[in-house]
Design an enzyme around this catalytic site. Structure first.
Site, short mmCIF file in Angstrom:
data_model
loop_
_atom_site.label_atom_id
_atom_site.label_comp_id
_atom_site.label_asym_id
_atom_site.label_seq_id
_atom_site.Cartn_x
_atom_site.Cartn_y
_atom_site.Cartn_z
N GLN A 1 73.05 66.02 20.97
CA GLN A 1 73.91 65.23 20.08
C GLN A 1 75.10 66.03 19.53
O GLN A 1 76.05 65.45 19.04
CB GLN A 1 73.09 64.68 18.91
CG GLN A 1 72.06 63.64 19.32
CD GLN A 1 71.25 63.19 18.14
OE1 GLN A 1 70.24 63.80 17.80
NE2 GLN A 1 71.69 62.13 17.48
N CYS B 1 69.76 56.14 14.76
CA CYS B 1 70.15 57.40 15.39
C CYS B 1 71.52 57.80 14.87
O CYS B 1 72.42 56.96 14.75
CB CYS B 1 70.19 57.21 16.90
SG CYS B 1 70.67 58.68 17.80
N LEU B 2 71.70 59.09 14.58
CA LEU B 2 72.99 59.57 14.10
C LEU B 2 74.09 59.37 15.14
O LEU B 2 75.27 59.33 14.81
CB LEU B 2 72.91 61.05 13.71
CG LEU B 2 72.06 61.37 12.47
CD1 LEU B 2 72.03 62.87 12.24
CD2 LEU B 2 72.58 60.64 11.24
N GLU C 1 63.65 62.37 19.86
CA GLU C 1 64.47 63.58 20.02
C GLU C 1 64.34 64.18 21.42
O GLU C 1 65.33 64.65 21.99
CB GLU C 1 64.12 64.63 18.96
CG GLU C 1 64.27 64.19 17.50
CD GLU C 1 65.60 63.55 17.16
OE1 GLU C 1 66.61 63.88 17.81
OE2 GLU C 1 65.63 62.69 16.26
N HIS D 1 66.58 62.44 23.71
CA HIS D 1 67.97 62.93 23.64
C HIS D 1 68.18 64.10 24.59
O HIS D 1 69.20 64.19 25.28
CB HIS D 1 68.31 63.42 22.23
CG HIS D 1 68.77 62.34 21.29
ND1 HIS D 1 69.86 61.55 21.56
CD2 HIS D 1 68.31 61.95 20.08
CE1 HIS D 1 70.05 60.71 20.54
NE2 HIS D 1 69.11 60.93 19.63
NI NI Z 1 68.86 60.04 17.74
#
Ligand code: NI
Length: 168
Positions: free
Chosen positions: A51, A91-92, A134, A137
């Site tokens: 991310q 989610c960011l 996570e 990701h």
């Molecule tokens: Ni996320």
């Protein structure tokens, strides 16, 4: 410490696959500190290296209400999964959007801590969901990939609109 920039969907860099960390050294520890600072600043409960555009298998989390239990997982791996559970996820990298996602209810997993020691543990509930989210990701996968194509298209449109507004 420095804050890192979190990529937002549909940035194609979120689709890159992260490589295993070869050695947990001072550089990895510094990176984990920066990731935690970024996660806390953005009010997230978890953040994966992908991310912030770093292709290394590093995840940070803090599930405590007081935001004082930072956890770093290096090279995390799920060994066993059981049951299913549906939980509202956000989610960011997909700001302003939450949706129910079905995942395994219980997991056993292993990772290296910041001292390079291998830890094996079990998790359920929010911790299990967060670890699965996570690790996804790190493999270039987002929680919205689990939605139906129609829902996913709706999310994409909404976020593209937000991004356009931000760019003005
Ligand atoms: Ni996320």
């Amino acid at each position: 410490m420095s804050r890192l920039t979190v990529l937002h969907f549909p940035d194609p860099r979120l689709r890159k696959k992260a490589r295993p960390v070869a050695a947990v050294d001072a550089q990895v520890r510094q990176f984990a500190r920066d990731m935690l600072e970024t996660m806390y600043a953005e009010n997230g409960i978890g953040l994966a290296a992908t991310q912030v555009d770093v292709q290394q298998r590093v995840v940070v989390m803090d599930l405590s209400a007081e935001r004082n239990e930072p956890l770093t997982l290096v090279n995390p791996e799920i060994m066993e999964k059981s049951g299913t559970e549906e939980m509202e996820e956000g989610c960011l990298s997909v700001p302003g959007f939450t949706e129910l996602v079905q995942r395994a209810e219980k997991i056993s997993y292993r990772y290296l801590n910041l001292d390079g020691e291998e830890i094996e543990a079990e998790a359920d509930g929010l911790r299990a969901v967060c670890i699965q989210h996570e690790i996804d990701h790190l493999d270039g996968k987002l929680f919205i990939d689990y939605l139906s194509p129609i829902k996913r298209r709706r999310v994409r449109k909404k976020i593209e609109k937000q991004n356009k507004i931000r760019a003005l």
